[in-house]
Every structure is written in C-alpha cells, then in structure tokens.
Write an enzyme that holds these catalytic residues in place. Structure first.
Site, PDB file in Angstrom:
ATOM      1  N   ASP A  13      -5.896  -4.303  -5.992  1.00 27.06           N
ATOM      2  CA  ASP A  13      -7.053  -3.738  -5.270  1.00 27.06           C
ATOM      3  C   ASP A  13      -6.816  -2.232  -5.202  1.00 27.06           C
ATOM      4  O   ASP A  13      -6.450  -1.683  -4.165  1.00 27.06           O
ATOM      5  CB  ASP A  13      -7.088  -4.379  -3.878  1.00 27.06           C
ATOM      6  CG  ASP A  13      -8.260  -3.898  -3.039  1.00 27.06           C
ATOM      7  OD1 ASP A  13      -9.043  -3.061  -3.510  1.00 27.06           O
ATOM      8  OD2 ASP A  13      -8.368  -4.360  -1.891  1.00 27.06           O
ATOM      9  N   SER A  14      -7.019  -1.582  -6.336  1.00 29.52           N
ATOM     10  CA  SER A  14      -6.551  -0.196  -6.496  1.00 29.52           C
ATOM     11  C   SER A  14      -7.687   0.804  -6.422  1.00 29.52           C
ATOM     12  O   SER A  14      -8.854   0.454  -6.549  1.00 29.52           O
ATOM     13  CB  SER A  14      -5.896  -0.056  -7.870  1.00 29.52           C
ATOM     14  OG  SER A  14      -6.885  -0.246  -8.854  1.00 29.52           O
ATOM     15  N   THR A  15      -7.297   2.058  -6.258  1.00 24.88           N
ATOM     16  CA  THR A  15      -8.227   3.168  -6.462  1.00 24.88           C
ATOM     17  C   THR A  15      -8.450   3.322  -7.976  1.00 24.88           C
ATOM     18  O   THR A  15      -7.873   2.596  -8.789  1.00 24.88           O
ATOM     19  CB  THR A  15      -7.623   4.463  -5.878  1.00 24.88           C
ATOM     20  OG1 THR A  15      -6.211   4.430  -6.073  1.00 24.88           O
ATOM     21  CG2 THR A  15      -7.859   4.573  -4.398  1.00 24.88           C
ATOM     22  N   ASP A  16      -9.271   4.288  -8.353  1.00 19.91           N
ATOM     23  CA  ASP A  16      -9.551   4.526  -9.778  1.00 19.91           C
ATOM     24  C   ASP A  16      -8.261   4.943 -10.501  1.00 19.91           C
ATOM     25  O   ASP A  16      -7.312   5.407  -9.859  1.00 19.91           O
ATOM     26  CB  ASP A  16     -10.611   5.628  -9.921  1.00 19.91           C
ATOM     27  CG  ASP A  16     -11.927   5.227  -9.253  1.00 19.91           C
ATOM     28  OD1 ASP A  16     -12.176   4.014  -9.124  1.00 19.91           O
ATOM     29  OD2 ASP A  16     -12.684   6.120  -8.857  1.00 19.91           O
ATOM     30  N   GLU A  72       0.853  -1.198   0.000  1.00 22.42           N
ATOM     31  CA  GLU A  72       0.000   0.000   0.000  1.00 22.42           C
ATOM     32  C   GLU A  72       0.886   1.244   0.000  1.00 22.42           C
ATOM     33  O   GLU A  72       1.773   1.380   0.834  1.00 22.42           O
ATOM     34  CB  GLU A  72      -0.911  -0.052   1.243  1.00 22.42           C
ATOM     35  CG  GLU A  72      -1.610   1.227   1.604  1.00 22.42           C
ATOM     36  CD  GLU A  72      -2.545   1.767   0.536  1.00 22.42           C
ATOM     37  OE1 GLU A  72      -3.510   1.075   0.191  1.00 22.42           O
ATOM     38  OE2 GLU A  72      -2.306   2.903   0.052  1.00 22.42           O
ATOM     39  N   ASP A 131       5.281   1.959  -3.301  1.00 22.71           N
ATOM     40  CA  ASP A 131       4.550   1.952  -4.573  1.00 22.71           C
ATOM     41  C   ASP A 131       4.511   0.514  -5.122  1.00 22.71           C
ATOM     42  O   ASP A 131       5.561  -0.107  -5.309  1.00 22.71           O
ATOM     43  CB  ASP A 131       5.286   2.885  -5.545  1.00 22.71           C
ATOM     44  CG  ASP A 131       4.522   3.066  -6.843  1.00 22.71           C
ATOM     45  OD1 ASP A 131       3.671   2.209  -7.174  1.00 22.71           O
ATOM     46  OD2 ASP A 131       4.767   4.066  -7.524  1.00 22.71           O
TER      47      ASP A 131
HETATM   48  N1  SAM Z   1     -11.907  -1.347  -3.023  1.00 20.49           N
HETATM   49  C1  SAM Z   1     -11.491  -0.109  -3.479  1.00 20.49           C
HETATM   50  C2  SAM Z   1     -12.168   0.457  -4.679  1.00 20.49           C
HETATM   51  O1  SAM Z   1     -12.282  -0.200  -5.732  1.00 20.49           O
HETATM   52  O2  SAM Z   1     -12.630   1.584  -4.577  1.00 20.49           O
HETATM   53  C3  SAM Z   1     -10.031   0.085  -3.417  1.00 20.49           C
HETATM   54  C4  SAM Z   1      -9.634   0.065  -1.978  1.00 20.49           C
HETATM   55  S1  SAM Z   1      -8.040   0.364  -1.484  1.00 20.49           S
HETATM   56  C5  SAM Z   1      -8.389   1.538  -0.214  1.00 20.49           C
HETATM   57  C6  SAM Z   1      -7.169   1.216  -2.757  1.00 20.49           C
HETATM   58  C7  SAM Z   1      -5.777   1.630  -2.294  1.00 20.49           C
HETATM   59  O3  SAM Z   1      -4.873   1.628  -3.402  1.00 20.49           O
HETATM   60  C8  SAM Z   1      -5.685   3.021  -1.683  1.00 20.49           C
HETATM   61  O4  SAM Z   1      -5.518   2.922  -0.298  1.00 20.49           O
HETATM   62  C9  SAM Z   1      -4.475   3.665  -2.380  1.00 20.49           C
HETATM   63  O5  SAM Z   1      -3.644   4.380  -1.503  1.00 20.49           O
HETATM   64  C10 SAM Z   1      -3.783   2.436  -2.963  1.00 20.49           C
HETATM   65  N2  SAM Z   1      -2.899   2.736  -4.101  1.00 20.49           N
HETATM   66  C11 SAM Z   1      -3.116   3.587  -5.140  1.00 20.49           C
HETATM   67  N3  SAM Z   1      -2.051   3.591  -5.967  1.00 20.49           N
HETATM   68  C12 SAM Z   1      -1.139   2.719  -5.453  1.00 20.49           C
HETATM   69  C13 SAM Z   1       0.154   2.297  -5.845  1.00 20.49           C
HETATM   70  N4  SAM Z   1       0.738   2.776  -6.962  1.00 20.49           N
HETATM   71  N5  SAM Z   1       0.796   1.371  -5.077  1.00 20.49           N
HETATM   72  C14 SAM Z   1       0.219   0.873  -3.944  1.00 20.49           C
HETATM   73  N6  SAM Z   1      -1.007   1.257  -3.515  1.00 20.49           N
HETATM   74  C15 SAM Z   1      -1.679   2.158  -4.253  1.00 20.49           C
END
Ligand code: SAM
Length: 276
Positions: A157-160, A109, A140
């Site tokens: 399991d990423s953000t948009d 994360e 990252d």
């Molecule tokens: N279930 C969720 C959704 O579809 O809306 C996603 C949940 S989870 C909280 C997504 C996580 O991805 C976030 O906490 C964000 O910080 C993380 N994230 C985004 N880009 C990333 C990256 N390059 N490497 C690791 N984590 C990342």
C-alpha cells in the site's frame, strides 16, 4: 467582500491536474521522508497529501482499502498472518482485521509522522491500529520483508514510485516477498492508473513474474486518484480462486461484494492487453 477561495491542486502529469477547494489546512509539515498536508475539503471530507499526491480522503478511502485487502484475503480459506507495507493511514489494517481468522496484522510504515497524523485527523481510518492483533513497525518495508516468513498475504500500500517507495516497485522486492509468503500466499500491490501509468503496470508485471508464476490485475473506481480508474496487481505461486467463504461473508463493506470479488478481474480490453 467575497471570501478568497483556497484550492489544492495535484499535478498528476505534466498536463493534467485535480483541484479540490479546501476549507481549512489542518497540518502541513516536512517529515524526514516527505511533505505532508492534511486539509478539510468540501467534497471529500478530510484529505491526506504526501509530496503533492492525494493519498486518501474521508469520502472515497473505503474503495481503495476494501479492494486492496478483501480481494486477496477472500482468495484464502483462513488467512492468519498478513502484512501491509506502507499504508500508514491504517485503512488497510482496519479492513484486514474484519477477517476473523487473522491473528496478526503487521503495518510496516517508513514514516511515523503519517501514522501520527492518521491517528489525529483520520480516526475512522486509523481506528484498528490499537487492536491487539495489529503490530506497527516504523521501518523501511524493503528491509523488513527480507526477514519476514510464513505470511498468508502481503499488501503493498505504497505511495507513487518515487522517493522511499521507488524500491517497492522493483523485482528484487517482489522476490523477497515471495520468500516471505507461504506456498499459497498472495501478494497484492496498488498498481496505479491503467490510463496514465501503462509503462509502470508493464514493468510491475515483469518484476512480479521473476518471482511468481501467476500475475493478474483487477480494477476499481477511485475518484481522487489520477484518472479515477485504479488497478491492483496480484501475484501468487499457485493459481488462486475465491474461497467459498467469499460468497457467504457477512463483513461490513461499502464497495466490496461477493460479485465484485470476481467482477473486478473482468478487464476492459485495453487493460487486459497491458498484461500480455
Ligand atoms: N493509498 C495510497 C495511495 O495509493 O496513494 C497510499 C497510502 S499510504 C499513506 C502510503 C505510505 O507508504 C506512505 O505513508 C509512505 O510513507 C509509505 N512508504 C513509502 N515508501 C515506503 C517504504 N519503503 N517502506 C515503508 N513504507 C513506505
């Protein structure tokens, strides 16, 4: 006098929004990577929002977390080494550790503040993060995957696909994942809404195809995500089918069932066409 109501609104597209009445704001801060809000809602319990987009809620998180993990894990007889890229709420790790053969579950994360908030405000979701088999890395995911090897399943399991998550939807990331997986290994990534994000689904498929001969899609109903109808893209180097143990498993789930393991891949025509 009537109490003023407070509403959270996610602007999902230029012309579509989701509104939730909130009873209390529990946390609101700008981290190094994103704006984060935790609020108490009437309908969905606690709500986690990043950059204005709903990430998870107490009431419907089980659908997403079960479907992004059990479907790929049950394609294998004995998954041992699993990684989640993103997923800072910990829900995917909780589900992965229900599989007794898993002996390493890595959470990668980028934003430690999300994990801290999950531990504080979402104890039932983050419950497994202190399990001795769980390894949490604050970095990252794109960098981390470059040096990862011998994984049975990697879950994105990423953000948009904006900000730090943009690279998690691109072909070179999928190529790194292919190197990090065993020959039987499986990649699964949340692939957004078949109603609203058709171009993204097509481009994810193109990207995964540069590294994996087999790419499929499956779906689930998630009320707080845009359109309520969500997809997951799965890729592998070998053809996959449910392991025998998927039919007899006795793990505790609320959405996933042995029948859903297969039924989730039965796609409405307009969704299947996105893959052609
Ligand atoms: N279930 C969720 C959704 O579809 O809306 C996603 C949940 S989870 C909280 C997504 C996580 O991805 C976030 O906490 C964000 O910080 C993380 N994230 C985004 N880009 C990333 C990256 N390059 N490497 C690791 N984590 C990342």
């Amino acid at each position: 006098m009537k109490k003023r109501q407070t509403w959270f609104t996610e602007y999902q597209t230029d012309s579509l929004s989701l509104g939730l009445r909130i009873d209390d704001i529990l946390a609101s801060e700008t981290t190094e990577f994103q704006d984060m809000l935790v609020a108490q809602t009437e309908t969905f319990g606690r709500l986690l929002v990043l950059d204005g987009a709903v990430q998870t809620t107490d009431k419907d998180e089980f659908v997403y977390h079960e479907m992004i993990t059990h479907v790929p894990l049950f394609m294998l007889d004995a998954p041992k080494k699993v990684a989640v890229i993103g997923g800072g709420d910990g829900g995917a790790i909780r589900e992965i550790l229900k599989h007794p053969t898993v002996d390493e579950a890595h959470l990668v994360e980028i934003d430690q503040k999300v994990v801290d908030a999950a531990r504080k405000f979402f104890p039932a979701i983050s419950v497994a993060l202190d399990d001795p088999k769980a390894h949490v890395h604050y970095t990252d995911g794109i960098e981390w995957v470059r040096n990862a090897r011998d994984f049975d399943v990697i879950v994105v399991d990423s953000t948009d696909p904006v900000g730090p998550a943009e690279g998690l939807f691109q072909a070179d990331f999928y190529q790194s994942i292919a190197r990090a997986l065993t020959d039987q290994g499986i990649l699964v990534a949340q692939s957004e809404s078949p109603f609203l994000h058709q171009d993204l689904i097509r481009s994810m498929k193109e990207g995964m195809k540069t590294a994996f001969p087999y790419v499929t899609l499956y779906v689930a109903a998630i009320p707080t995500y845009p359109s309520g109808f969500w997809s997951f893209m799965m890729a592998s180097k070998q053809p996959v089918k449910p392991a025998d143990r998927a039919r007899t498993a006795s793990i505790a789930t609320r959405y996933w069932t042995p029948a859903i393991q297969e039924a989730a891949f039965v796609l409405p025509r307009f969704v299947g066409e996105l893959l052609q």
